[in-house]
Design an enzyme around this catalytic site. Structure first.
Site, PDB file in Angstrom:
ATOM      1  N   THR A 201       0.837  -1.109   0.028  1.00  0.00           N
ATOM      2  CA  THR A 201      -0.210   0.016  -0.076  1.00  0.00           C
ATOM      3  C   THR A 201       0.849   1.252  -0.034  1.00  0.00           C
ATOM      4  OG1 THR A 201      -1.771  -1.236   1.231  1.00  0.00           O
ATOM      5  CG2 THR A 201      -1.709   1.210   1.370  1.00  0.00           C
TER       6      THR A 201
ATOM      7  N   LYS B 205       1.602  -7.803  13.623  1.00  0.00           N
ATOM      8  CA  LYS B 205       0.582  -7.050  13.213  1.00  0.00           C
ATOM      9  C   LYS B 205      -0.571  -7.726  13.961  1.00  0.00           C
ATOM     10  CE  LYS B 205      -1.901  -5.534   9.324  1.00  0.00           C
ATOM     11  NZ  LYS B 205      -2.234  -5.612   7.655  1.00  0.00           N
TER      12      LYS B 205
ATOM     13  N   THR C 256       1.929  -4.754   4.771  1.00  0.00           N
ATOM     14  CA  THR C 256       2.045  -4.773   6.078  1.00  0.00           C
ATOM     15  C   THR C 256       1.724  -6.376   6.668  1.00  0.00           C
ATOM     16  OG1 THR C 256      -0.286  -4.075   6.159  1.00  0.00           O
ATOM     17  CG2 THR C 256       1.407  -2.465   6.708  1.00  0.00           C
ATOM     18  N   ASP C 257       0.802  -7.136   5.874  1.00  0.00           N
ATOM     19  CA  ASP C 257       0.443  -8.356   5.986  1.00  0.00           C
ATOM     20  C   ASP C 257       1.436  -9.344   6.336  1.00  0.00           C
ATOM     21  OD1 ASP C 257      -2.003  -7.711   5.101  1.00  0.00           O
ATOM     22  OD2 ASP C 257      -2.650  -9.743   4.314  1.00  0.00           O
TER      23      ASP C 257
END
Lengths: 451, 451
Positions: free
Chosen positions: A108, A264, A185-186
């Site tokens: 992103t 996360k 970020t995953d």
């Protein structure tokens, strides 16, 4: 009539043009007796001729609304220009700026919708980046390279090896003062752990950064995260693999998490990343440029120990979540398919059903390295307390201490990749390589739940 | 000479007797040039003749120290008698006490070392329980039954069905005002979710309780947890499956967590259990007996809807953690071995590597129900935001909303067990059965991490 309008043509372009709607505006479309409200999106030129207008609904879902000449488009609210307070106090004179290399992998943070042209543009030219976040000019002399362009959910162990090689080259061969790795970020925490193990004794910070909200949203965290990440890479005293992400404190600070101790923990919040069983190393104020040290620094710039690239990762390693109905045959599957390592995400202090014990014993006999971690995430495995734990220890399962299951998985993939034999891999697993074991837990490492 | 001394005989008994050491004392044993310090444990009579003295080291590990007539035993500190402040304000007169049934399944809470006889005694006779925690006399008229005696890591879906049947019988056929299920903490949250689905429309509270520290330790939480659990079962206004465990707030309160929204989040702390994506329903002060409601009550005592037992659980359901190196062949394994349901613990907003998509499509084609959850744990899955999520949705994967992966796994096992066909199971998965979906998230549902 017609002509390209932000990628739209024909009736869709006509409706939008007469409403004065531009991408980014909040619009209402009435068509065929139904109404849709959302943010107008630009159209990919390929599909521009089709009679659909694309809006982003409030749930984040993009829908294409079929329109006809009878449809009505109304602008509910003009596009908000995202105004930002300038960040980062000026650094030293431009000549003395630290040199930072930006490595793009996708995600992103590295893309944005350009409302003027309608295209989704990757942000990989430095001039694009500096145009969008001009504060970066004061922080570092930046070079950039796109080394991958993937969604982070498609990251794989062999790609960790490639990223590690680029990081090593930038820090060691090219002499940069820090590296920033832009990453989805995953799986960012998995990659951060991989770089911690693969680039031993780094001379400078390895900073992973991403965004939870894309740059076309007013609540985007990408500019703040980028400024903080470049501050960390250019000026941070820590020479470790770290994650720099929004901390969601009142005034918009970013946290520096040790890569092997971060996770996360939320699907959508900007402060999704948290340190587990460790404190964040630092908090960065992107407005003042201050880097406040809050945790332990395990390696500093200039510390002795020459950098070494150890970037082979074994692919035949599995991370297995333990649950009440799990069958021993699941373990047998991995044994019979040539797996070299298994990380169990066990229950409590490091347990698994006793019915799995026979299969685990077989795995160990076949020289598969088996490591026990806990799905509790917080706290540490202690397999001495109960009979079940002692049985698994006796079977040859290695206790994973307070390592996160994900970190243990990455580490085992690395240990089996770089070690000459399973015995050496076991020894590496028990050694504290990059702070993945925290020997001292304080009470405040457990977050406080509100009631 | 000789004679049984807390299970010890021969030289070990002799040494202990002359030192005046009794089990529970902190002792130092010097033997063969080495020294060991720890809590003296009683000996199982079967092994009493062997020349070993068993001590619990500070790390919780029991070791047997080989002794000879030359060894020296020294008492470092006499056994601390665990003094407790009396709990629970007196209830109504004994005649009017609510009736609560205690169902024992095993676990730390239901056993204690009896230092006088040396035996590890299960606490399943009511008179034992009342002798140890006399406050319970003022809370409820208690009957008890031992329905299982296992470590909770050995719990299985078919045993959930058995526990559910006992709970249903106690509440419906036997008319108890509440049920307390004593359970090991490792898989307590899975069982709490199973009871929430299997005992529909319960007329009264179903309370799961356990202990993180056994009752022979000064920091034990078992008495406090038991008092709070019986208060919840006897007087709680909620008719739901809940977990009652220590909250570790300053004054020693217990929390009531909704069973489908709770998780063991720490390997060893007494406040290991936390509500995720929901608030605890209540806080119980075991000293005053006050039950303070802090969250939403979804079903109350006396609410309409007759109780129904739906306690079939499908065993062929897997909980699969997604990680960067996972192979599509892992999914194929479950398809080829007759699995009926798969819960994916995906990344971020509900993603998995694109390379798994073909196998997932095949699973759906073969009528396997596939549900997506997130390893972030906090927040909710949203598979509309990114292309990968949309692809998995399009392949027929059900979004798991804000359900915990563990709850989704239990629910899928239940839905496939009670539904006539996969279509009905899918419908049940998307329905909010017992509060496993929380439609409204507030910012304070995410815990605060200290720095």
């Amino acid at each position: 009539m017609g002509g390209d309008y932000y990628g739209y043509r024909g009736v869709a372009a006509e409706l939008l043009r007469s409403a004065g709607a531009v991408p980014g505006d909040r619009v209402e479309i009435s068509s065929g007796g139904r109404r849709f409200a959302g943010i107008l999106m630009p159209r990919e030129a390929l599909y521009g001729d089709r009679p659909f207008i694309v809006v982003k609904l409030d749930n984040g879902y993009n829908v294409g609304v079929r329109v006809s000449p009878d449809s009505v488009v109304r602008v509910l609210e003009k596009r908000r220009v995202v105004e930002r307070k300038p960040m980062a106090a000026a650094g030293p004179g431009a000549k003395d700026l630290p040199r930072v290399k930006l490595l793009g992998t996708g995600g992103t943070i590295m893309s944005r919708v350009d409302y003027e042209t309608g295209a989704v543009k990757p942000l990989l030219s430095v001039s694009d980046l500096l145009e969008w976040v001009p504060e970066l000019r004061d922080i570092a002399a930046i070079d950039a390279a796109e080394i991958l362009s993937i969604f982070s959910e498609d990251m794989e162990p062999r790609l960790w090896g490639r990223v590690a090689e680029h990081v090593y080259r930038a820090l060691v061969d090219e002499g940069y003062d820090g590296v920033v790795v832009a990453h989805g970020t995953d799986t960012m925490a998995y990659t951060a752990a991989a770089l911690a193990f693969a680039v031993r004794n780094p001379p400078a910070p390895i900073v992973l950064v991403g965004a939870q909200r894309s740059s076309d949203r007013p609540s985007t965290d990408s500019a703040l995260n980028l400024v903080a990440a470049f501050l960390a890479a250019a000026r941070g005293p820590f020479a470790e693999s770290v994650i720099v992400m929004h901390g969601e404190t009142g005034d918009g600070a970013a946290y520096v998490h040790r890569g092997v101790k971060a996770r996360k923990m939320h699907t959508s919040r900007r402060d999704a990343f948290q340190s587990i069983n460790d404190k964040p190393i630092a908090v960065i104020d992107p407005y003042s440029g201050e880097i406040r040290i809050t945790g332990r620094i395990l390696r500093r710039r200039g510390d002795p120990g020459g950098p070494v690239l150890m970037n082979r990762f074994e692919e035949k390693v599995a991370l297995i979540k333990i649950y009440p109905g799990i069958s021993p045959e699941v373990i047998d599957y991995y044994i019979d398919h040539g797996y070299k390592g298994l990380v169990l995400e066990g229950t409590g202090l490091g347990h698994a059903p006793n019915k799995l014990l026979g299969s685990i014993e077989r795995a160990v006999e076949e020289d598969i390295v088996v490591v026990m971690t806990s799905q509790c995430l917080f706290g540490r495995v202690n397999m001495h307390v109960y009979a079940t734990g002692r049985r698994y220890l006796h079977a040859g399962v290695l206790p994973g201490g307070d390592m996160l299951p994900e970190t243990a998985y990455v580490k085992l993939s690395w240990a089996l990749g770089v070690a000459g034999d399973p015995g050496e891999a076991k020894r590496l697993m028990l050694e504290n390589i990059a702070g993945e074991y925290n020997p001292r837990h304080t009470l405040d490492l457990y977050p406080r739940w509100g009631i």
